[in-house]
Design an enzyme around this catalytic site. Structure first.
Site, PDB file in Angstrom:
ATOM      1  N   GLU A 113      -2.641  20.835  41.419  1.00 49.59           N
ATOM      2  CA  GLU A 113      -2.705  19.378  41.318  1.00 49.59           C
ATOM      3  C   GLU A 113      -1.603  18.878  40.400  1.00 49.59           C
ATOM      4  OE1 GLU A 113      -6.742  18.173  40.179  1.00 49.59           O
ATOM      5  OE2 GLU A 113      -7.382  20.197  40.698  1.00 49.59           O
ATOM      6  N   LYS A 115       0.006  17.180  37.246  1.00 44.21           N
ATOM      7  CA  LYS A 115      -0.393  16.999  35.851  1.00 44.21           C
ATOM      8  C   LYS A 115       0.125  15.633  35.402  1.00 44.21           C
ATOM      9  CE  LYS A 115      -0.502  19.078  31.291  1.00 44.21           C
ATOM     10  NZ  LYS A 115      -0.245  17.809  30.594  1.00 44.21           N
ATOM     11  N   ASP A 117       0.967  12.442  33.230  1.00 37.26           N
ATOM     12  CA  ASP A 117       1.355  12.279  31.829  1.00 37.26           C
ATOM     13  C   ASP A 117       0.685  11.027  31.285  1.00 37.26           C
ATOM     14  OD1 ASP A 117       2.546  12.728  29.426  1.00 37.26           O
ATOM     15  OD2 ASP A 117       4.519  12.007  30.001  1.00 37.26           O
ATOM     16  N   TYR A 225      -9.952  14.002  38.461  1.00 36.05           N
ATOM     17  CA  TYR A 225      -9.585  15.317  38.988  1.00 36.05           C
ATOM     18  C   TYR A 225     -10.573  16.442  38.696  1.00 36.05           C
ATOM     19  CZ  TYR A 225      -7.575  15.215  34.235  1.00 36.05           C
ATOM     20  OH  TYR A 225      -7.367  15.052  32.894  1.00 36.05           O
ATOM     21  N   LYS A 312       4.313  23.351  32.878  1.00 33.00           N
ATOM     22  CA  LYS A 312       4.998  22.145  32.416  1.00 33.00           C
ATOM     23  C   LYS A 312       6.454  22.150  32.885  1.00 33.00           C
ATOM     24  CE  LYS A 312       3.481  19.603  29.620  1.00 33.00           C
ATOM     25  NZ  LYS A 312       3.108  19.715  28.204  1.00 33.00           N
ATOM     26  N   CYS A 406      25.180  -7.705   9.594  1.00 33.36           N
ATOM     27  CA  CYS A 406      24.952  -8.089  10.987  1.00 33.36           C
ATOM     28  C   CYS A 406      26.275  -8.101  11.742  1.00 33.36           C
ATOM     29  CB  CYS A 406      24.295  -9.461  11.049  1.00 33.36           C
ATOM     30  SG  CYS A 406      24.077 -10.072  12.731  1.00 33.36           S
ATOM     31  N   CYS A 409      26.926 -12.071  12.678  1.00 28.15           N
ATOM     32  CA  CYS A 409      27.123 -13.165  11.719  1.00 28.15           C
ATOM     33  C   CYS A 409      27.526 -12.684  10.333  1.00 28.15           C
ATOM     34  CB  CYS A 409      25.865 -14.028  11.624  1.00 28.15           C
ATOM     35  SG  CYS A 409      24.455 -13.194  10.864  1.00 28.15           S
ATOM     36  N   CYS A 424      18.476  -8.583  10.740  1.00 30.64           N
ATOM     37  CA  CYS A 424      19.345  -9.646  10.225  1.00 30.64           C
ATOM     38  C   CYS A 424      18.440 -10.813   9.852  1.00 30.64           C
ATOM     39  CB  CYS A 424      20.363 -10.077  11.274  1.00 30.64           C
ATOM     40  SG  CYS A 424      21.258 -11.588  10.807  1.00 30.64           S
ATOM     41  N   CYS A 430      22.289 -16.971  13.122  1.00 28.80           N
ATOM     42  CA  CYS A 430      22.866 -15.836  13.862  1.00 28.80           C
ATOM     43  C   CYS A 430      22.844 -16.132  15.369  1.00 28.80           C
ATOM     44  CB  CYS A 430      22.066 -14.574  13.558  1.00 28.80           C
ATOM     45  SG  CYS A 430      22.748 -13.074  14.278  1.00 28.80           S
TER      46      CYS A 430
END
Length: 685
Positions: A113, A115, A117, A225, A312, A406, A409, A424, A430
């Site tokens: 089956e 797997k 995540d 499952y 895996k 920044c 700016c 910033c 900005c």
């Protein structure tokens, strides 16, 4: 760790793995891959076999990882909810097959089956009705997340089949599709929150939400499952999957029965080639013994079933050269480093950019311009750099320093305690922050000024026509007609022109936005951490902008689901005179600054009065006494302020609310006096 001292090695590995366990299961913020984690765990297990006298009391080899939290009730699993042993090689799969055949002494059939995540979940049904949902937890007990799981539409609340056991449990995986994950992260970024690292972390974080309504909006799914019961309907796992499907459970069709390891590896290879085409993430294949009798014969170790193993997949990776780094400034002022790469093919797409996340990641990787870097696609919105090939590092390369000002700016960057991101602070000057705030202001869930999309905000800003949201309401036809700008993308060049119809549509959309309700106006202001849902909760409790601007941090934090972080952000925003001036200008242009409060009986005896309710009452439940106030025309608010008429005090009332009411001269009444006010005998609601 001292390689010559096994005790120190075991102690060091124990501490390191426990820290990674905590980051993965509790914080949902892993910093190493599953394969790296499993390698560390195997090193520890091998050392503990050689030196069992040095096994530590908190050794991770003696227990499964835990996702238990203090925010949910815990339930004890009737059947242990253990994790699977992992393998990454065909050789280890064949070793597993030999152990199974040796222990059973029979021919063996396997079921392969996907797997998924995601996050493991157990669902218990009695007489065909869902009665409990729980996380894996520590394998023995987990968090009760029944209310949240009921919001997932693919989970049946009642079974359709007639021949199901009186009580049974199904195990499965909660997950987000890639599309829903990207949508969720875009929303979090827009609201000034950290994006989730990958769909699994997003699913884990969603399950631990205290508000099931917010969980429902996340759009999670669930595949089931495995079936557990004292009276299973069939003698094989595959048949039980089929009957689960007939009962209405969402069971994946991507599975196969295999009579040999050759068939198993063929299935693994086939799925591995096409896994990028799935709409959700998978990280391997689970191989289970099909016969339930053989499963019972094989049994369990302390941590894993002996009748199943997880193969895996390695994360998809590629090597390329780091050409340069851009530092991007977002709407909230967050500065994010993005690597520009020599184009490379990865998982079917050409990758030119990769995330470096923050200064800590740059320092941890010691990444430098010109380095050959390894990039990985593992559920990220864009790929990430996971390591550097030091063998190919150019001579005389310099360590990369994170910028201190920044890039837009020139303002010195700041970093909040406990956070990894630099900001910033020049939020009102900005340029990318201003443009980002304006784009947020006009967005569909905020003011919904759709005619200003597609780069028009940037053009108006560059022409000096707008600097904040209030300027939008002062635009005139002659300001707009005839404007144009060349938009350059990687693929094509486009000329943006403001013709007669464009200018008319913009002005009409701006005017129409004045009808947007107050909670959306608050959301549109772009206050950090104030998303769409939070804005609704705040304006429900404090339905007036003047009242909100005068509410203190403690009162805001007392609103359900708000808390200190959001309360501080709101108070700091309105403490800025520029922001208060902006609100004043928006109000003068006709924007709605009060939430419409609907009362069940607006002409009741309590009409025009507001109550804060606190404590426990003798003849009412908390919701019952609120209902009584509203049915008599009153209004219930969460925070005590100068606009509050009464503090309705029960037993065990919070001392801060009493103190605040006393300071502001708000009248404090008890349950008996409230009953006299409404002129009825108390009833239990």
């Amino acid at each position: 760790m001292n390689a010559d001292n096994p005790l120190q090695q075991i102690i060091g590995l124990t501490r390191l793995i426990n820290e990674h366990n905590h980051r993965y299961y509790v914080l949902s913020a892993p910093v190493i891959s599953d394969q790296e984690f499993d390698t560390l765990l195997r090193q520890l297990e091998n050392l503990e076999k050689l030196y069992p006298e040095f096994i530590q009391p908190d050794s991770p080899s003696q227990r499964v990882g835990s996702d238990l939290t203090k925010q949910f009730g815990q339930v004890v699993h009737k059947y242990p909810m253990l994790s699977l042993a992992n393998t990454y090689t065909e050789e280890e799969l064949r070793d597993f097959d030999q152990r199974v055949r040796k222990a059973t002494g029979n021919e063996v059939e396997y079921v392969c089956e996907l797997k998924f995540d995601g996050v493991a979940i157990g669902l218990t049904y009695r007489n065909g009705v869902l009665v409990r949902a729980s996380t894996r937890g520590d394998g023995t007990r987990g968090d009760d997340v029944t209310a949240n799981m009921r919001t997932i539409r693919s989970i049946p609340l009642m079974i359709r089949g007639r021949q199901c056991p009186a009580e049974f449990e199904v195990r499965g995986e909660v997950y987000l599709t890639r599309h829903q994950f990207q949508k969720l992260n875009a929303q979090r970024i827009d609201e000034g929150e950290e994006p989730f690292a990958n769909p699994r972390n997003a699913a884990a974080g969603s399950l631990k939400l205290l508000d099931p309504a917010e969980m429902a909006r996340r759009g999670l799914h669930c595949f089931l499952y495995y079936l557990l019961s004292d009276s299973l309907p069939y003698a094989t796992h595959y048949q039980n999957l089929e009957v689960m499907k007939s009962w209405g459970f969402r069971v994946s069709d991507y599975r196969a029965r295999c009579r040999s390891m050759d068939e198993v590896t063929d299935f693994i290879g086939e799925v591995d080639k096409g896994r990028s085409e799935f709409p959700f993430d998978i990280d391997g294949i689970v191989v289970k013994v099909n016969s339930i009798e053989q499963q019972q014969l094989l049994g369990f170790t302390a941590k894993n079933p002996r009748w199943a193993i997880a193969y895996k997949f390695s994360a998809e990776q590629a090597a390329t050269r780091l050409l340069s780094i851009d530092f991007q400034v977002g709407r909230t002022g967050a500065v994010t480093p993005v690597a520009n790469l020599q184009p490379v093919l990865l998982a079917g797409t050409t990758v030119k950019r990769a995330s470096l996340h923050n200064a800590d990641i740059i320092a941890q990787l010691d990444v430098r311009i010109g380095d050959t870097v390894i990039i990985e696609k593992g559920g990220e919105i864009i790929p990430k750099i996971i390591s550097v090939d030091l063998r190919q590092r150019p001579a005389h390369s310099d360590p990369l320093e994170f910028i201190i000002t920044c890039p837009e700016c020139g303002t010195p960057l700041t970093r909040n305690a406990g956070e990894a991101i630099f900001y910033c602070p020049n939020s009102d000057v900005c340029p990318p922050q201003i443009k980002g705030k304006l784009e947020h202001f006009i967005s569909r869930k905020a003011m919904n000024i759709e005619s200003l999309g597609e780069g028009k905000i940037s053009l108006l800003y560059d022409k000096g026509l707008i600097r904040n949201a209030a300027d939008l309401y002062e635009l005139k036809y002659e300001d707009l007609f005839g404007l144009e700008k060349v938009l350059q993308t990687e693929d094509k060049t486009k000329v943006l022109r403001f013709r007669e119809k464009t200018a008319d549509n913009i002005l009409k959309a701006v005017e129409a936005s004045k009808a947007v309700p107050f909670h959306r106006v608050l959301f549109a202001l772009g206050i950090r951490y104030i998303g769409e849902t939070v804005a609704k909760k705040i304006t429900k409790a404090i339905p007036d902008i003047d009242l909100l601007m005068s509410t203190d941090r403690d009162a805001l934090a007392s609103i359900p689901d708000i808390g200190e972080r959001i309360a501080t952000s709101v108070v700091e925003y309105f403490a800025n005179p520029e922001h208060r001036m902006l609100v004043g200008r928006l109000r003068r242009h006709g924007l709605i600054m009060k939430e419409e409060v609907k009362s069940v009986h607006s002409g009741g005896i309590l009409a025009g009065t507001s109550f804060v309710v606190s404590g426990v009452f003798t003849s009412y439940s908390r919701e019952g006494i609120k209902k009584a106030i509203e049915e008599n025309g009153g209004k219930v608010v969460s925070a005590v302020s100068q606009h509050t008429d009464y503090l309705l005090a029960g037993e065990k009332m919070g001392p801060e609310k009493r103190k605040k009411a006393t300071q502001l001269g708000v009248q404090i009444i008890g349950e008996e006096e409230f009953n006299r006010m409404i002129g009825v005998n108390p009833t239990l609601f």
